[in-house]
Write a protein that holds these residues in place. Structure first.
Motif, PDB file in Angstrom:
ATOM      1  N   MET A   1       0.840  -1.171   0.000  1.00  0.00           N
ATOM      2  CA  MET A   1       0.000   0.000   0.000  1.00  0.00           C
ATOM      3  C   MET A   1       0.880   1.227   0.000  1.00  0.00           C
ATOM      4  SD  MET A   1      -2.778   1.848   0.203  1.00  0.00           S
ATOM      5  CE  MET A   1      -3.751   0.451  -0.193  1.00  0.00           C
ATOM      6  N   GLU A   2       0.582   2.150  -0.873  1.00  0.00           N
ATOM      7  CA  GLU A   2       1.296   3.419  -0.952  1.00  0.00           C
ATOM      8  C   GLU A   2       0.298   4.554  -0.796  1.00  0.00           C
ATOM      9  OE1 GLU A   2       3.834   3.856  -4.377  1.00  0.00           O
ATOM     10  OE2 GLU A   2       4.042   1.689  -4.498  1.00  0.00           O
ATOM     11  N   VAL A   3       0.681   5.552  -0.016  1.00  0.00           N
ATOM     12  CA  VAL A   3      -0.157   6.731   0.173  1.00  0.00           C
ATOM     13  C   VAL A   3       0.748   7.951   0.058  1.00  0.00           C
ATOM     14  CG1 VAL A   3      -1.695   7.978   1.727  1.00  0.00           C
ATOM     15  CG2 VAL A   3      -1.672   5.480   1.753  1.00  0.00           C
ATOM     16  N   GLY A   4       0.366   8.890  -0.797  1.00  0.00           N
ATOM     17  CA  GLY A   4       1.115  10.130  -0.955  1.00  0.00           C
ATOM     18  C   GLY A   4       0.162  11.310  -0.905  1.00  0.00           C
ATOM     19  N   GLY A  19      -2.398   0.345  -4.501  1.00  0.00           N
ATOM     20  CA  GLY A  19      -2.295  -0.995  -3.931  1.00  0.00           C
ATOM     21  C   GLY A  19      -3.640  -1.474  -3.430  1.00  0.00           C
ATOM     22  N   ARG A  20      -3.608  -2.176  -2.327  1.00  0.00           N
ATOM     23  CA  ARG A  20      -4.836  -2.699  -1.724  1.00  0.00           C
ATOM     24  C   ARG A  20      -5.312  -1.752  -0.628  1.00  0.00           C
ATOM     25  NH1 ARG A  20      -5.204  -8.581  -2.091  1.00  0.00           N
ATOM     26  NH2 ARG A  20      -6.310  -8.445  -0.119  1.00  0.00           N
ATOM     27  N   LEU A  21      -6.612  -1.569  -0.551  1.00  0.00           N
ATOM     28  CA  LEU A  21      -7.216  -0.796   0.531  1.00  0.00           C
ATOM     29  C   LEU A  21      -8.159  -1.749   1.246  1.00  0.00           C
ATOM     30  CD1 LEU A  21      -7.482   1.851   2.017  1.00  0.00           C
ATOM     31  CD2 LEU A  21      -9.085   2.632   0.275  1.00  0.00           C
ATOM     32  N   ASP A  22      -7.590  -2.461   2.220  1.00  0.00           N
ATOM     33  CA  ASP A  22      -8.353  -3.517   2.888  1.00  0.00           C
ATOM     34  C   ASP A  22      -7.958  -3.617   4.356  1.00  0.00           C
ATOM     35  OD1 ASP A  22      -5.879  -4.786   2.824  1.00  0.00           O
ATOM     36  OD2 ASP A  22      -6.455  -6.196   1.260  1.00  0.00           O
ATOM     37  N   ILE A  23      -8.433  -4.639   5.013  1.00  0.00           N
ATOM     38  CA  ILE A  23      -8.211  -4.797   6.446  1.00  0.00           C
ATOM     39  C   ILE A  23      -6.729  -4.829   6.799  1.00  0.00           C
ATOM     40  CG2 ILE A  23      -8.321  -7.327   6.444  1.00  0.00           C
ATOM     41  CD1 ILE A  23      -9.956  -6.988   9.117  1.00  0.00           C
ATOM     42  N   ALA A  24      -5.889  -5.310   5.885  1.00  0.00           N
ATOM     43  CA  ALA A  24      -4.455  -5.405   6.149  1.00  0.00           C
ATOM     44  C   ALA A  24      -3.747  -4.056   6.036  1.00  0.00           C
ATOM     45  CB  ALA A  24      -3.818  -6.411   5.198  1.00  0.00           C
ATOM     46  N   THR A  25      -4.327  -3.094   5.335  1.00  0.00           N
ATOM     47  CA  THR A  25      -3.636  -1.835   5.066  1.00  0.00           C
ATOM     48  C   THR A  25      -4.329  -0.603   5.630  1.00  0.00           C
ATOM     49  OG1 THR A  25      -4.769  -1.573   2.945  1.00  0.00           O
ATOM     50  CG2 THR A  25      -2.661  -2.753   2.923  1.00  0.00           C
ATOM     51  N   VAL A  26      -5.576  -0.718   6.026  1.00  0.00           N
ATOM     52  CA  VAL A  26      -6.343   0.469   6.409  1.00  0.00           C
ATOM     53  C   VAL A  26      -5.772   1.153   7.652  1.00  0.00           C
ATOM     54  CG1 VAL A  26      -8.133  -0.579   7.880  1.00  0.00           C
ATOM     55  CG2 VAL A  26      -8.691   1.364   6.417  1.00  0.00           C
ATOM     56  N   ALA A  27      -5.108   0.399   8.527  1.00  0.00           N
ATOM     57  CA  ALA A  27      -4.512   1.014   9.723  1.00  0.00           C
ATOM     58  C   ALA A  27      -3.400   1.992   9.347  1.00  0.00           C
ATOM     59  CB  ALA A  27      -3.985  -0.058  10.659  1.00  0.00           C
ATOM     60  N   ASP A  28      -2.767   1.796   8.197  1.00  0.00           N
ATOM     61  CA  ASP A  28      -1.742   2.725   7.719  1.00  0.00           C
ATOM     62  C   ASP A  28      -2.355   3.901   6.956  1.00  0.00           C
ATOM     63  OD1 ASP A  28       0.320   1.142   8.737  1.00  0.00           O
ATOM     64  OD2 ASP A  28       0.408  -0.056   6.906  1.00  0.00           O
ATOM     65  N   VAL A  29      -3.463   3.667   6.291  1.00  0.00           N
ATOM     66  CA  VAL A  29      -4.083   4.686   5.446  1.00  0.00           C
ATOM     67  C   VAL A  29      -4.896   5.685   6.270  1.00  0.00           C
ATOM     68  CG1 VAL A  29      -5.720   5.072   3.564  1.00  0.00           C
ATOM     69  CG2 VAL A  29      -4.125   3.153   3.460  1.00  0.00           C
ATOM     70  N   ARG A  30      -5.655   5.191   7.217  1.00  0.00           N
ATOM     71  CA  ARG A  30      -6.576   6.049   7.983  1.00  0.00           C
ATOM     72  C   ARG A  30      -5.870   7.258   8.616  1.00  0.00           C
ATOM     73  NH1 ARG A  30      -8.994   2.392  11.130  1.00  0.00           N
ATOM     74  NH2 ARG A  30     -10.689   2.055   9.660  1.00  0.00           N
ATOM     75  N   PRO A  31      -4.729   7.092   9.334  1.00  0.00           N
ATOM     76  CA  PRO A  31      -4.098   8.264   9.928  1.00  0.00           C
ATOM     77  C   PRO A  31      -3.600   9.271   8.887  1.00  0.00           C
ATOM     78  CG  PRO A  31      -3.016   6.241  10.681  1.00  0.00           C
ATOM     79  CD  PRO A  31      -4.086   5.862   9.716  1.00  0.00           C
ATOM     80  N   ALA A  36      -4.260  14.584   6.448  1.00  0.00           N
ATOM     81  CA  ALA A  36      -4.523  15.429   5.276  1.00  0.00           C
ATOM     82  C   ALA A  36      -5.729  16.324   5.511  1.00  0.00           C
ATOM     83  CB  ALA A  36      -4.726  14.563   4.034  1.00  0.00           C
ATOM     84  N   ILE A  37      -6.733  15.812   6.186  1.00  0.00           N
ATOM     85  CA  ILE A  37      -7.927  16.613   6.492  1.00  0.00           C
ATOM     86  C   ILE A  37      -7.560  17.756   7.429  1.00  0.00           C
ATOM     87  CG2 ILE A  37     -10.163  16.575   7.671  1.00  0.00           C
ATOM     88  CD1 ILE A  37     -10.379  13.609   6.605  1.00  0.00           C
ATOM     89  N   SER A  38      -6.701  17.485   8.387  1.00  0.00           N
ATOM     90  CA  SER A  38      -6.311  18.502   9.359  1.00  0.00           C
ATOM     91  C   SER A  38      -5.309  19.504   8.798  1.00  0.00           C
ATOM     92  CB  SER A  38      -5.683  17.829  10.589  1.00  0.00           C
ATOM     93  OG  SER A  38      -6.606  16.958  11.183  1.00  0.00           O
ATOM     94  N   ALA A  39      -4.610  19.153   7.731  1.00  0.00           N
ATOM     95  CA  ALA A  39      -3.476  19.944   7.246  1.00  0.00           C
ATOM     96  C   ALA A  39      -3.845  21.250   6.548  1.00  0.00           C
ATOM     97  CB  ALA A  39      -2.612  19.101   6.320  1.00  0.00           C
ATOM     98  N   LEU A  59     -13.670   0.655   2.488  1.00  0.00           N
ATOM     99  CA  LEU A  59     -14.827   1.528   2.267  1.00  0.00           C
ATOM    100  C   LEU A  59     -15.159   2.302   3.533  1.00  0.00           C
ATOM    101  CD1 LEU A  59     -17.111  -0.881   0.195  1.00  0.00           C
ATOM    102  CD2 LEU A  59     -15.898   1.136  -0.666  1.00  0.00           C
ATOM    103  N   GLY A  60     -15.062   1.618   4.673  1.00  0.00           N
ATOM    104  CA  GLY A  60     -15.317   2.276   5.952  1.00  0.00           C
ATOM    105  C   GLY A  60     -14.340   3.403   6.223  1.00  0.00           C
ATOM    106  N   ALA A  61     -13.082   3.229   5.826  1.00  0.00           N
ATOM    107  CA  ALA A  61     -12.079   4.283   6.003  1.00  0.00           C
ATOM    108  C   ALA A  61     -12.434   5.504   5.154  1.00  0.00           C
ATOM    109  CB  ALA A  61     -10.697   3.764   5.646  1.00  0.00           C
ATOM    110  N   LEU A  62     -12.930   5.272   3.943  1.00  0.00           N
ATOM    111  CA  LEU A  62     -13.334   6.389   3.076  1.00  0.00           C
ATOM    112  C   LEU A  62     -14.539   7.123   3.657  1.00  0.00           C
ATOM    113  CD1 LEU A  62     -12.928   4.774  -0.461  1.00  0.00           C
ATOM    114  CD2 LEU A  62     -11.345   6.320   0.724  1.00  0.00           C
ATOM    115  N   VAL A  63     -15.514   6.374   4.163  1.00  0.00           N
ATOM    116  CA  VAL A  63     -16.697   6.995   4.776  1.00  0.00           C
ATOM    117  C   VAL A  63     -16.286   7.782   6.021  1.00  0.00           C
ATOM    118  CG1 VAL A  63     -18.880   6.525   5.959  1.00  0.00           C
ATOM    119  CG2 VAL A  63     -18.334   5.333   3.835  1.00  0.00           C
ATOM    120  N   GLY A  64     -15.407   7.201   6.831  1.00  0.00           N
ATOM    121  CA  GLY A  64     -14.925   7.895   8.022  1.00  0.00           C
ATOM    122  C   GLY A  64     -14.205   9.189   7.674  1.00  0.00           C
ATOM    123  N   ALA A  65     -13.399   9.149   6.614  1.00  0.00           N
ATOM    124  CA  ALA A  65     -12.694  10.349   6.169  1.00  0.00           C
ATOM    125  C   ALA A  65     -13.683  11.401   5.682  1.00  0.00           C
ATOM    126  CB  ALA A  65     -11.694   9.997   5.067  1.00  0.00           C
TER     127      ALA A  65
END
Length: 108
Positions: A1-4, A19-31, A36-39, A59-65
């Motif tokens: 998973m890559e996030v920029g 990459g993948r946006l799933d249970i294995a990677t969402v803990a890295d993506v969510r913060p 980015a929202i706070s920035a 999907l839950g991470a996107l809704v939360g964001a």
């Protein structure tokens, strides 16, 4: 998973996820989405062109964001949504809650 994160025109911020946006990677993506929202104060655009697969956790991470952005007075939208991700948005009807940018077509 890559996030920029990139700055865009008109004070928007673009978060590029690949990459993948799933249970294995969402803990890295969510913060990173939350940061980015706070920035800044403009819109938040999440570019999903490089996302290969997404599950309900992603999907839950996107809704939360989206909810966090709304509480901060910002708009969130999805860009370059690939067919597998659009299929997940359609089957869950989340396309109603998560705005998706229309694809831009170049005219020669």
């Amino acid at each position: 998973m890559e996030v920029g994160v990139q700055a865009a025109r008109n004070s928007a911020q673009v978060v590029v996820v690949a990459g993948r946006l799933d249970i294995a990677t969402v803990a890295d993506v969510r913060p990173r989405l939350h940061a980015a929202i706070s920035a800044c104060s403009g819109d938040l655009v999440i570019d999903l062109a490089g996302v290969e697969t997404i599950d309900v956790t992603g999907l839950g991470a996107l809704v939360g964001a989206q909810r966090r952005a709304a509480r901060a007075g910002r708009r969130l939208r999805l860009r370059a949504v690939p067919p597998p991700v659009m299929g997940a948005l359609a089957s869950t009807r989340l396309y109603r809650a998560l705005p998706v940018e229309r694809a831009r077509v170049a005219v020669a």
